[in-house]
Design a protein around this motif. Sequence first.
Motif, PDB file in Angstrom:
ATOM      1  N   PHE A 165      42.416  29.480  40.504  1.00 17.37           N
ATOM      2  CA  PHE A 165      43.369  30.043  41.448  1.00 17.37           C
ATOM      3  C   PHE A 165      42.785  29.989  42.854  1.00 17.37           C
ATOM      4  CE2 PHE A 165      44.672  31.568  37.394  1.00 17.37           C
ATOM      5  CZ  PHE A 165      46.040  31.545  37.466  1.00 17.37           C
ATOM      6  N   HIS A 166      43.640  29.592  43.765  1.00 19.39           N
ATOM      7  CA  HIS A 166      43.222  29.428  45.150  1.00 19.39           C
ATOM      8  C   HIS A 166      44.082  30.308  46.048  1.00 19.39           C
ATOM      9  CE1 HIS A 166      40.798  26.088  43.793  1.00 19.39           C
ATOM     10  NE2 HIS A 166      41.850  25.653  43.117  1.00 19.39           N
ATOM     11  N   PHE A 183      46.008  37.926  39.121  1.00 23.16           N
ATOM     12  CA  PHE A 183      44.923  37.050  39.546  1.00 23.16           C
ATOM     13  C   PHE A 183      44.681  37.235  41.038  1.00 23.16           C
ATOM     14  CE2 PHE A 183      46.540  34.745  35.814  1.00 23.16           C
ATOM     15  CZ  PHE A 183      45.355  34.555  35.127  1.00 23.16           C
ATOM     16  N   THR A 184      43.483  36.884  41.473  1.00 21.47           N
ATOM     17  CA  THR A 184      43.164  36.838  42.890  1.00 21.47           C
ATOM     18  C   THR A 184      42.629  35.449  43.197  1.00 21.47           C
ATOM     19  OG1 THR A 184      40.901  37.643  42.577  1.00 21.47           O
ATOM     20  CG2 THR A 184      42.595  39.304  42.969  1.00 21.47           C
ATOM     21  N   ALA A 185      42.632  35.085  44.482  1.00 23.94           N
ATOM     22  CA  ALA A 185      42.095  33.792  44.881  1.00 23.94           C
ATOM     23  C   ALA A 185      40.643  33.713  44.409  1.00 23.94           C
ATOM     24  CB  ALA A 185      42.184  33.633  46.391  1.00 23.94           C
ATOM     25  N   VAL A 214      52.900  32.377  35.310  1.00 26.98           N
ATOM     26  CA  VAL A 214      52.267  32.830  36.545  1.00 26.98           C
ATOM     27  C   VAL A 214      53.222  32.576  37.708  1.00 26.98           C
ATOM     28  CG1 VAL A 214      50.308  32.537  38.126  1.00 26.98           C
ATOM     29  CG2 VAL A 214      49.977  32.280  35.650  1.00 26.98           C
ATOM     30  N   ASP A 215      53.461  33.622  38.492  1.00 32.94           N
ATOM     31  CA  ASP A 215      54.239  33.468  39.728  1.00 32.94           C
ATOM     32  C   ASP A 215      53.280  32.917  40.775  1.00 32.94           C
ATOM     33  OD1 ASP A 215      55.407  33.829  42.268  1.00 32.94           O
ATOM     34  OD2 ASP A 215      56.552  35.564  41.576  1.00 32.94           O
ATOM     35  N   PRO A 216      53.481  31.685  41.250  1.00 29.84           N
ATOM     36  CA  PRO A 216      52.526  31.085  42.185  1.00 29.84           C
ATOM     37  C   PRO A 216      52.466  31.778  43.548  1.00 29.84           C
ATOM     38  CG  PRO A 216      54.435  29.663  41.908  1.00 29.84           C
ATOM     39  CD  PRO A 216      54.585  30.792  40.928  1.00 29.84           C
ATOM     40  N   ARG A 217      53.505  32.517  43.893  1.00 28.55           N
ATOM     41  CA  ARG A 217      53.494  33.217  45.185  1.00 28.55           C
ATOM     42  C   ARG A 217      52.633  34.469  45.151  1.00 28.55           C
ATOM     43  NH1 ARG A 217      59.155  34.640  45.355  1.00 28.55           N
ATOM     44  NH2 ARG A 217      58.894  34.150  43.187  1.00 28.55           N
ATOM     45  N   THR A 218      52.673  35.191  44.039  1.00 25.82           N
ATOM     46  CA  THR A 218      51.957  36.464  43.949  1.00 25.82           C
ATOM     47  C   THR A 218      50.721  36.397  43.052  1.00 25.82           C
ATOM     48  OG1 THR A 218      53.230  37.219  42.036  1.00 25.82           O
ATOM     49  CG2 THR A 218      54.138  37.701  44.244  1.00 25.82           C
ATOM     50  N   LEU A 219      50.577  35.311  42.288  1.00 25.73           N
ATOM     51  CA  LEU A 219      49.502  35.135  41.311  1.00 25.73           C
ATOM     52  C   LEU A 219      49.543  36.192  40.208  1.00 25.73           C
ATOM     53  CD1 LEU A 219      46.447  34.092  43.542  1.00 25.73           C
ATOM     54  CD2 LEU A 219      48.210  32.658  42.486  1.00 25.73           C
TER      55      LEU A 219
END
Length: 175
Positions: free
Chosen positions: A171-172, A100-102, A50-55
């Motif tokens: 995910f936040h 993913f979305t927040a 998972v890319d934490p910047r783009t989810l």
Amino acid sequence: LMYGFIHRAARQSCSPDAVVTDLNTFLRSFAKRSDLLDHYFSATLFFGVVDPRTLTMHYVNAGHPAGLVRRGDEILRLPATSHPVGYFDQEHFQVGTFQFTAADRFLLYTDGLVDSPNQLGEMFGAERLDDAFRRLNGDHMVFLDRLFAEIDTFLAGQAPFDDCTAIVMDFHRVT
């Protein structure tokens, strides 16, 4: 064996295809060397990055139960992208992508969670898992405690059929 190999391989590459292909080659080499002894090494596997910047997650699901994503009241499935590792010589594995979305919650689990029967022979099953995933809340640890409490209640003291393992990720909002 697989954990150690993946740990080493992931230090060199974050490509799900590259890591899973290398793992498959490694497992196939065991099969070729132990053909006479009938010692084959195969497994299901979900490997995602998972890319934490783009989810955005890129993943290989090699015959593992479908990962579940809870988005509001909706349950989304990330089905297998290929067969389990260790069975066939293969140069590449199909990579899936998921955005993913927040506020999404992601659940990975082993098949023992849904395939374990109670005293009446009924399996916990995907429908009960979906229901629990949809309605159980709390942070990731509270959620897992509640999920396993439901499974224990369903099994009524009977031992699970297979290992029951689950990982949950929340995910936040990206800041």
